[in-house]
Design a protein around this motif. Sequence first.
Motif, short mmCIF file in Angstrom:
data_model
loop_
_atom_site.label_atom_id
_atom_site.label_comp_id
_atom_site.label_asym_id
_atom_site.label_seq_id
_atom_site.Cartn_x
_atom_site.Cartn_y
_atom_site.Cartn_z
N CYS A 16 0.82 -1.22 0.00
CA CYS A 16 0.00 0.00 0.00
C CYS A 16 0.85 1.27 0.00
CB CYS A 16 -0.91 -0.05 1.22
SG CYS A 16 -1.61 1.51 1.74
N ARG A 17 2.04 1.17 0.59
CA ARG A 17 3.03 2.25 0.63
C ARG A 17 2.60 3.46 1.46
NH1 ARG A 17 7.06 2.10 -4.03
NH2 ARG A 17 6.83 -0.02 -4.80
N ARG A 18 1.48 3.37 2.16
CA ARG A 18 1.06 4.53 2.94
C ARG A 18 0.82 4.18 4.40
NH1 ARG A 18 -3.42 7.72 0.53
NH2 ARG A 18 -2.61 9.27 1.99
N VAL A 19 1.11 2.92 4.76
CA VAL A 19 0.99 2.53 6.17
C VAL A 19 2.16 3.16 6.93
CG1 VAL A 19 1.14 0.56 7.75
CG2 VAL A 19 -0.32 0.44 5.71
N THR A 20 1.86 3.82 8.05
CA THR A 20 2.89 4.60 8.73
C THR A 20 3.54 3.88 9.90
OG1 THR A 20 1.10 5.66 9.97
CG2 THR A 20 1.94 6.83 8.02
N ALA A 21 2.82 2.88 10.47
CA ALA A 21 3.39 2.09 11.57
C ALA A 21 2.67 0.76 11.63
CB ALA A 21 3.23 2.82 12.91
N CYS A 22 3.37 -0.26 12.11
CA CYS A 22 2.75 -1.59 12.20
C CYS A 22 3.48 -2.42 13.26
CB CYS A 22 2.81 -2.30 10.84
SG CYS A 22 1.94 -3.88 10.79
N GLN A 23 2.72 -3.23 13.97
CA GLN A 23 3.29 -4.12 15.00
C GLN A 23 2.29 -5.23 15.23
OE1 GLN A 23 4.47 -2.01 18.57
NE2 GLN A 23 4.56 -3.87 19.79
N ASP A 24 2.77 -6.43 15.58
CA ASP A 24 1.79 -7.47 15.90
C ASP A 24 1.38 -7.37 17.37
OD1 ASP A 24 3.68 -8.80 17.44
OD2 ASP A 24 3.81 -10.55 16.15
N THR A 25 0.26 -8.01 17.69
CA THR A 25 -0.31 -7.88 19.04
C THR A 25 0.14 -8.99 19.97
OG1 THR A 25 -2.31 -9.11 18.42
CG2 THR A 25 -2.38 -6.71 18.18
N SER A 26 1.32 -9.54 19.71
CA SER A 26 1.75 -10.68 20.53
C SER A 26 2.07 -10.28 21.98
CB SER A 26 2.97 -11.36 19.89
OG SER A 26 4.04 -10.46 19.78
N ASP A 27 2.20 -9.00 22.25
CA ASP A 27 2.34 -8.54 23.64
C ASP A 27 1.00 -8.06 24.20
OD1 ASP A 27 5.03 -9.10 23.53
OD2 ASP A 27 5.64 -7.03 23.20
N GLY A 28 -0.08 -8.26 23.48
CA GLY A 28 -1.39 -7.73 23.88
C GLY A 28 -1.66 -6.40 23.21
N LEU A 29 -2.94 -6.11 23.01
CA LEU A 29 -3.30 -4.91 22.24
C LEU A 29 -2.92 -3.62 22.97
CD1 LEU A 29 -4.66 -3.75 19.73
CD2 LEU A 29 -6.88 -3.97 20.90
N LYS A 30 -3.09 -3.61 24.28
CA LYS A 30 -2.72 -2.42 25.06
C LYS A 30 -1.22 -2.11 24.89
CE LYS A 30 -2.18 -1.28 30.03
NZ LYS A 30 -3.06 -0.15 30.41
N ALA A 31 -0.39 -3.12 25.09
CA ALA A 31 1.06 -2.91 24.98
C ALA A 31 1.42 -2.48 23.55
CB ALA A 31 1.82 -4.19 25.35
N THR A 32 0.75 -3.05 22.57
CA THR A 32 1.05 -2.72 21.17
C THR A 32 0.72 -1.27 20.86
OG1 THR A 32 0.55 -5.00 20.57
CG2 THR A 32 0.59 -3.40 18.78
N ILE A 33 -0.45 -0.84 21.27
CA ILE A 33 -0.85 0.54 21.00
C ILE A 33 0.06 1.52 21.73
CG2 ILE A 33 -2.69 2.23 21.44
CD1 ILE A 33 -4.69 -0.02 20.77
N GLU A 34 0.37 1.20 22.98
CA GLU A 34 1.26 2.08 23.75
C GLU A 34 2.65 2.14 23.11
OE1 GLU A 34 -0.90 1.70 28.13
OE2 GLU A 34 0.91 0.52 27.73
N CYS A 35 3.09 1.01 22.56
CA CYS A 35 4.42 0.97 21.95
C CYS A 35 4.46 1.79 20.65
CB CYS A 35 4.80 -0.49 21.69
SG CYS A 35 6.47 -0.68 21.09
N ILE A 36 3.43 1.65 19.82
CA ILE A 36 3.40 2.42 18.57
C ILE A 36 3.35 3.92 18.90
CG2 ILE A 36 1.91 3.04 16.60
CD1 ILE A 36 1.25 0.07 16.30
N ALA A 37 2.54 4.30 19.88
CA ALA A 37 2.44 5.72 20.25
C ALA A 37 3.80 6.23 20.74
CB ALA A 37 1.37 5.90 21.33
N SER A 38 4.40 5.48 21.63
CA SER A 38 5.67 5.91 22.21
C SER A 38 6.77 5.97 21.14
CB SER A 38 6.05 4.95 23.34
OG SER A 38 7.39 5.09 23.67
N ALA A 39 6.86 4.94 20.31
CA ALA A 39 7.90 4.91 19.28
C ALA A 39 7.70 6.01 18.25
CB ALA A 39 7.91 3.53 18.58
N SER A 40 6.45 6.40 18.03
CA SER A 40 6.15 7.43 17.03
C SER A 40 6.13 8.83 17.63
CB SER A 40 4.79 7.13 16.37
OG SER A 40 4.81 5.87 15.73
N GLY A 41 6.26 8.93 18.94
CA GLY A 41 6.17 10.25 19.59
C GLY A 41 4.82 10.90 19.39
N ALA A 42 3.77 10.09 19.44
CA ALA A 42 2.42 10.60 19.23
C ALA A 42 1.48 10.02 20.28
CB ALA A 42 1.92 10.21 17.82
#
Lengths: 350, 350
Positions: A229-255
């Motif tokens: 698609c070339r427009r996806v800005t971040a991606c991670q699997d939920t193997s640590d749980g959805l909460k941890a995944t969302i928190e990680c993407i936010a933190s890594a992206s500074g958003a």
Amino acid sequence: MRSDEPTRLANIITSLFRDQSITTEQVVVDETSTVDLVAGADAQDDCAVFRMNGDQELVVGSDYVRGPKFRLCEMGYLSEYDLGHYLVAANVSDIAAMGAHPIGLLSVVRYPPDMTDDSFENLMQGIKDACAKFRCPNIGGDIGSAERLILSASALGTCRRGGALFRTGAKPGDLVCITSPTGLAGAAMEYLRAQRPCAIIDELHLETMLDSWRRPVARVDEGIALSACRRVTACQDTSDGLKATIECIASASGAGIAVFEDSVPVPEPAAAVARHLDLDPLGLVFGDSVDFELTFTAPSDAVDQLRNEIGLHVIGEVTDDTDVVLCRSDGGRTPLPGKAWKHTVDEAGG
Amino acid sequence: MRSDEPTRLANIITSLFRDQSITTEQVVVDETSTVDLVAGADAQDDCAVFRMNGDQELVVGSDYVRGPKFRLCEMGYLSEYDLGHYLVAANVSDIAAMGAHPIGLLSVVRYPPDMTDDSFENLMQGIKDACAKFRCPNIGGDIGSAERLILSASALGTCRRGGALFRTGAKPGDLVCITSPTGLAGAAMEYLRAQRPCAIIDELHLETMLDSWRRPVARVDEGIALSACRRVTACQDTSDGLKATIECIASASGAGIAVFEDSVPVPEPAAAVARHLDLDPLGLVFGDSVDFELTFTAPSDAVDQLRNEIGLHVIGEVTDDTDVVLCRSDGGRTPLPGKAWKHTVDEAGG
């Protein structure tokens, strides 16, 4: 593939991997880039060898799995075949989360002296079948003895130059999506550990929940579509749980990320377990459930396009602060519910 | 690099791997092929990412190491730092044996609840230092808890197209060579397990023997030289012992190998241990000694050329039958001495 045990190598492994180097299909990354397996597990050399042609990005990761130490395995719900399948899914999921085509898996299988040949063969068959399912040939690794069954692996994948998906690029305004509902693996754990059987759950939902452990799906096609698609800005699997995944993407992206309670899908088995055990269903969905869905962020028009190609659920959006919040249907804003995986190491799964 | 343990990740690992993706040097495979690390351990993503440019062969392998279950570790001779170093050497040695440039190592470190931060840091430092020594950055892996220390890794390397060295190509008339004498690791085991101390051995040889476990050397430069020579017909490391290695090359190549007793170097520490314990010194040299030398075959003029570039010992030649024999100095022909590694799993090292 190294082995300390010539009999098992000769009788079981050799037959499983015969002609692999000849029969494995070329991976076509793009018009100018390909990967061919030159020497796989059948070559039984020090290493496996791929021929890489053209410019591409190689993606590699390792996951150890607790396997026999999974609570559900200790409780008798998982066979050796299931553990082999799980090992592959967990490792290939990391490749999928980077948007890459899987090209090969190295498996480390150390078995106890009292493991029967049947159990060993079932384990290897589970690895082989899952590798076939995810188009990721088992190209070698390390097989030998240990005092108990130890399972680890490394997976390799490839994508076009610039095609790898990281956790770091989420932009304010992007939508936050998941490929399928999460929470089944955690719901299975909660239900079976509580030892309070419920006939309706047993009949309607238990198999579905157990399948999240027995036959977890690495989202390979979805990951490839997200990269293409070339427009996806971040991606991670939920193997640590959805909460941890969302928190990680936010933190890594500074958003920040705002998740909308009404948009979060709750799989019916998780809802049933929550009712039965008087738990917050969203706690199961966000908590330490080791699912292998992909969580990704992209602009809304890219998400509209992706809907035609893969299953997805929009569950929130990226914000211009750094808060991760659940926007409740009553208008309140709270932290995401659920236990975070990282703080419950000895309780949880992967 | 995934971790179940946020404190250790934050305090120890992050500082070890800071700026790795920026500072890691490009690997130049040949005029048209390069490898760059785009995202290493410092990226803390699902996977590490390399940018591969041009045509090349990717070489990958995995080795689990018994680590804390090494007899010498149980006897108190190996520190956590030593185990970390060993893990890297064992894995990079497989890359070296294929003739490839190392490009990265994925380490799986699962630690017990009672492991101190100091021990954990020493282990990780041993991994990091060995990775630096062998020019193979530790690009990620899996860190988390387990009931005991579990160590495994995968190493990746690259070489020019057609440059990978296999076990299968030995031709009658080729010379059989090793990069350095073998037997030190096995001699250390025999000596220390016998618990019959000898002051002269302790003073003159013990440190040298222990270094074969504490600071084993993966023969990276030698492997690269062997591939660059373009005339090496087979190569394998001696991590299963010299006897097993020679038998494996012969079998994989469909050829015989004659080893000349007078040409086989016996390191002085192994000779001293053999005298002290009344053992056959060649049994130590050929047996289940987990050394990381390279055994290779090549035509004699190519060997002459290689002498200018690397250390090597010619120990035999490839024959046109399928027998593997030791040509004794008294004219007799016998099987190779020493226990084969594969039959002594629970006794030996790797």
